[in-house]
Design a protein around this motif. Structure first.
Motif, short mmCIF file in Angstrom:
data_model
loop_
_atom_site.label_atom_id
_atom_site.label_comp_id
_atom_site.label_asym_id
_atom_site.label_seq_id
_atom_site.Cartn_x
_atom_site.Cartn_y
_atom_site.Cartn_z
N SER A 21 -32.67 -24.07 -110.17
CA SER A 21 -33.56 -23.01 -109.99
C SER A 21 -34.85 -23.24 -109.28
O SER A 21 -35.56 -22.39 -109.20
CB SER A 21 -33.92 -22.59 -111.67
OG SER A 21 -34.62 -23.70 -112.15
N TRP A 22 -35.00 -24.59 -108.78
CA TRP A 22 -36.20 -24.92 -108.17
C TRP A 22 -36.32 -24.30 -106.60
O TRP A 22 -35.14 -24.38 -106.00
CB TRP A 22 -36.39 -26.35 -108.10
CG TRP A 22 -36.62 -27.12 -109.46
CD1 TRP A 22 -36.74 -26.24 -110.36
CD2 TRP A 22 -36.88 -28.56 -109.57
NE1 TRP A 22 -37.17 -27.33 -111.52
CE2 TRP A 22 -37.19 -28.31 -111.12
CE3 TRP A 22 -37.05 -29.40 -108.67
CZ2 TRP A 22 -37.15 -29.89 -111.62
CZ3 TRP A 22 -37.02 -30.60 -109.25
CH2 TRP A 22 -37.36 -30.65 -110.90
N ARG A 23 -37.23 -24.01 -106.17
CA ARG A 23 -37.28 -23.57 -104.79
C ARG A 23 -38.45 -24.43 -103.97
O ARG A 23 -39.62 -24.03 -104.27
CB ARG A 23 -37.51 -22.07 -104.41
CG ARG A 23 -36.56 -21.19 -105.19
CD ARG A 23 -36.70 -19.66 -104.94
NE ARG A 23 -36.81 -19.45 -103.43
CZ ARG A 23 -37.14 -18.31 -102.94
NH1 ARG A 23 -37.28 -17.31 -103.59
NH2 ARG A 23 -37.04 -18.03 -101.67
N GLU A 73 -53.96 -38.78 -120.29
CA GLU A 73 -52.94 -37.65 -120.48
C GLU A 73 -52.23 -37.61 -119.07
O GLU A 73 -52.53 -37.45 -118.04
CB GLU A 73 -53.55 -36.37 -120.53
CG GLU A 73 -54.62 -36.18 -121.92
CD GLU A 73 -55.23 -34.87 -122.19
OE1 GLU A 73 -55.11 -34.15 -121.14
OE2 GLU A 73 -55.90 -34.66 -122.97
N LEU A 74 -50.74 -37.63 -119.22
CA LEU A 74 -49.91 -37.60 -118.28
C LEU A 74 -49.68 -36.02 -117.91
O LEU A 74 -49.48 -35.34 -118.56
CB LEU A 74 -48.72 -38.51 -118.62
CG LEU A 74 -48.72 -39.65 -118.98
CD1 LEU A 74 -47.33 -40.58 -119.14
CD2 LEU A 74 -49.34 -40.51 -117.69
N THR A 75 -49.60 -35.96 -116.46
CA THR A 75 -49.17 -34.53 -116.31
C THR A 75 -47.70 -34.50 -116.47
O THR A 75 -46.80 -35.46 -116.52
CB THR A 75 -49.41 -34.27 -114.50
OG1 THR A 75 -48.83 -35.47 -113.86
CG2 THR A 75 -50.66 -34.29 -114.52
N GLY A 76 -46.90 -33.02 -116.30
CA GLY A 76 -45.71 -33.00 -116.46
C GLY A 76 -45.35 -31.51 -116.08
O GLY A 76 -46.12 -30.88 -115.47
N LEU A 77 -43.88 -31.51 -115.99
CA LEU A 77 -43.21 -30.23 -115.32
C LEU A 77 -42.18 -29.57 -116.37
O LEU A 77 -41.90 -30.42 -117.24
CB LEU A 77 -42.40 -30.58 -114.06
CG LEU A 77 -43.31 -31.06 -113.00
CD1 LEU A 77 -42.22 -31.58 -111.74
CD2 LEU A 77 -43.99 -30.05 -112.24
N PRO A 78 -42.41 -28.28 -116.53
CA PRO A 78 -41.61 -27.63 -117.29
C PRO A 78 -40.10 -28.06 -117.17
O PRO A 78 -39.66 -28.17 -115.89
CB PRO A 78 -41.80 -26.24 -117.23
CG PRO A 78 -42.27 -26.10 -115.86
CD PRO A 78 -42.93 -27.32 -115.73
N LEU A 79 -39.14 -28.20 -118.13
CA LEU A 79 -37.90 -28.59 -117.96
C LEU A 79 -37.03 -27.41 -117.57
O LEU A 79 -37.15 -26.42 -118.28
CB LEU A 79 -37.32 -29.22 -119.27
CG LEU A 79 -37.91 -30.56 -119.74
CD1 LEU A 79 -37.18 -31.02 -120.99
CD2 LEU A 79 -37.72 -31.47 -118.86
N ALA A 80 -36.28 -27.69 -116.40
CA ALA A 80 -35.45 -26.35 -115.99
C ALA A 80 -34.41 -27.27 -115.01
O ALA A 80 -34.51 -28.18 -114.63
CB ALA A 80 -36.19 -25.58 -115.06
N SER A 81 -33.51 -26.25 -114.89
CA SER A 81 -32.33 -26.60 -113.76
C SER A 81 -32.70 -26.99 -112.50
O SER A 81 -33.64 -26.33 -111.90
CB SER A 81 -31.11 -25.49 -113.93
OG SER A 81 -30.27 -25.98 -112.87
#
Length: 510
Positions: free
Chosen positions: A374-376, A363-371
């Motif tokens: 918007s990341w800090r 199971e690969l980890t992932g990140l929610p898709l976002a611009s």
């Protein structure tokens, strides 16, 4: 070894510079499909006295440029925006997007290779004579001074200084007896052009110094992480308080330049010399652009050199914090783990193909898709206070400044209501076009939208349409056709509803 081996090495080196991922960013700029557009836009906004601009301001200016270029008949694509172009230029290494020390807003600046490419094009368009008397005399004078000052023989150095003194005394005697004529205007203009040609290279050199500081900071961190054993040369120096950024060759050269630039006496003398040179009659033989460049040259240097100095200071503090917080140990552990995993993968590749099924799931980890915007990012070093906290006393409230800040984000309905009341007092009944004729739109499109809100709420819809016009912040005139709305009754003052406090629209002047 074949005699052509040097040619092969030169060809491979040229291939690396001209193509591939390591190609020079300046050459990529000149090879773009729309290189003329990139050169014109970037040279206009980032290649002059101002070399750094906020992301939002640059996008706004380029959007206006694109609109003008499309009106001129250039095929740029209807949906291609300034953001698209800037992202493309950034990916090519032409633009550098970063946050300057002491600022929160990201800004754009040209990379050092891109600046070199723009200087090359400027020299092609306006070539400066290279084989001049002043240039040869300057080189000969510098060589003579170098040979004399580096001569180990005291007698020869004294002889050279006495010869120079005798020449100066003879020149003084000729001036005292009115036998020496001032410099010929053509020779003066030639010398001034030579000075400007040398001065034009320094702002671009400062951009290259900043790039070298960035590469040096990255290299020092890599050497700290990859150093074998518990200590390394760079790590020991940082622990002892040695500033490897400022003590580098590029750092020492820049600090000498910066100290001379910041010296009050030298700076005042340089300003006086520039003013006197521009007041001479031969200065009129130069282009207005050259005279303006020399007039603003020192202020540009102060700004650019100050930015480089802040960058160096930030890198030095960051490197000390990286070592003092022991963060390098975690980076070193991660590097060791990656190296061990690569070694095991190499051994496994000898027995099984990379695409061979292994009979197990992961199971690969992932990140929610976002611009990305918007990341800090979290920087642990932000919690460390590097400077003393200064307490400032409370100051008085400036109502004019607060009003200007509100106008930057909202439509000024109070101003529009006053404009409507004034036009109706003059005319009795007024259309929106009449109101704009009496009171120009101070907020551009935002003022027009505010008047439409007032007209729909308090006016009457008449037959036909009318054409209105307003000016953008850049001075461009805009026109639009709107329904004919007539106001015949006084308008109530602005309330707190959504119409009275309408947010100012984005892309105000498009």
């Amino acid at each position: 070894m074949p005699r052509s081996s040097g040619v092969v090495a030169a060809a491979l080196s040229a291939s690396r510079l001209l193509a591939g991922p390591e190609a020079d960013a300046g050459l990529r700029l000149l090879r773009l499909d729309q290189a003329a557009i990139a050169v014109a836009v970037l040279g206009s906004h980032l290649g002059g006295q101002r070399r750094r601009m906020s992301v939002a301001d640059l996008h706004e200016l380029i959007d206006e440029d694109l609109l003008c270029l499309r009106e001129a008949g250039m095929d740029l694509g209807e949906r291609t925006t300034a953001r698209t172009y800037c992202d493309r230029w950034r990916a090519e290494g032409i633009l550098v997007r970063s946050t300057a020390p002491g600022e929160r807003e990201e800004s754009y600046e040209l990379s050092a290779p891109a600046e070199a490419a723009l200087r090359y094009l400027a020299q092609v368009e306006r070539p400066r004579p290279a084989a001049t008397h002043s240039r040869l005399a300057s080189i000969a004078s510098q060589l003579d001074r170098l040979v004399r000052d580096s001569d180990p023989s005291t007698e020869r150095r004294l002889a050279g200084l006495r010869a120079e003194r005798d020449a100066i005394d003879a020149q003084i005697a000729r001036v005292e007896t009115d036998q020496a004529e001032p410099l010929d205007p053509h020779d003066g203009a030639e010398r001034l052009k030579e000075i400007i040609a040398l001065a034009e290279q320094i702002p671009g050199d400062l951009a290259r110094v900043r790039s070298e500081m960035t590469d040096l900071n990255r290299s020092l961190r890599e050497r700290i992480v990859e150093a074998p054993g518990s200590r390394g040369e760079v790590l020991d120096d940082v622990f002892r308080g040695v500033d490897r950024i400022e003590s580098s060759e590029a750092g020492r050269s820049f600090l000498g330049f910066f100290e001379l630039l910041q010296d009050p006496e030298s700076s005042a003398l340089l300003d006086d010399h520039i003013d006197e040179a521009l007041s001479r009659g031969f200065a009129e033989m130069l282009d207005e652009a050259d005279r303006r460049f020399l007039r603003d040259w020192r202020s540009t240097l102060v700004t650019e050199a100050g930015g480089v100095r802040q960058t160096m200071t930030g890198f030095s503090r960051s490197l000390r914090a990286f070592v003092a917080s022991r963060a390098f140990e975690e980076h070193r552990r991660l590097s060791d783990e990656l190296s061990r995993a690569c070694a095991l993968a190499g051994r496994a590749a000898e027995r099984a193909a990379p695409i061979a099924p292994m009979g197990m799931s992961l199971e690969l980890t992932g990140l929610p898709l976002a611009s990305v915007g918007s990341w800090r990012l979290n920087n642990p070093a932000d919690a460390e206070v590097a400077e003393d906290i200064v307490t400032h006393s409370a100051s008085g409230l400036d109502l004019d400044s607060m009003r200007q800040a509100v106008r930057a984000s909202e439509i000024d309905m109070i101003e529009l209501a006053e404009a409507v009341a004034d036009s109706m007092a003059r005319r009795g009944a007024a259309t929106l076009g009449d109101i704009l004729a009496d009171h120009p739109a101070t907020q551009g499109l935002a003022s027009v939208i505010g008047l439409l809100l007032i007209g729909r709420r308090a006016g009457a819809l008449a037959c036909g349409e009318e054409e209105i016009s307003w000016s953008t912040a850049g001075g461009e005139e805009r026109r639009a056709t709107i329904p004919r709305l007539v106001l015949t009754a006084p308008v109530a003052g602005p309330s707190t509803d959504s119409a009275a406090l309408a947010p100012r629209p984005e892309g105000d002047d498009e």
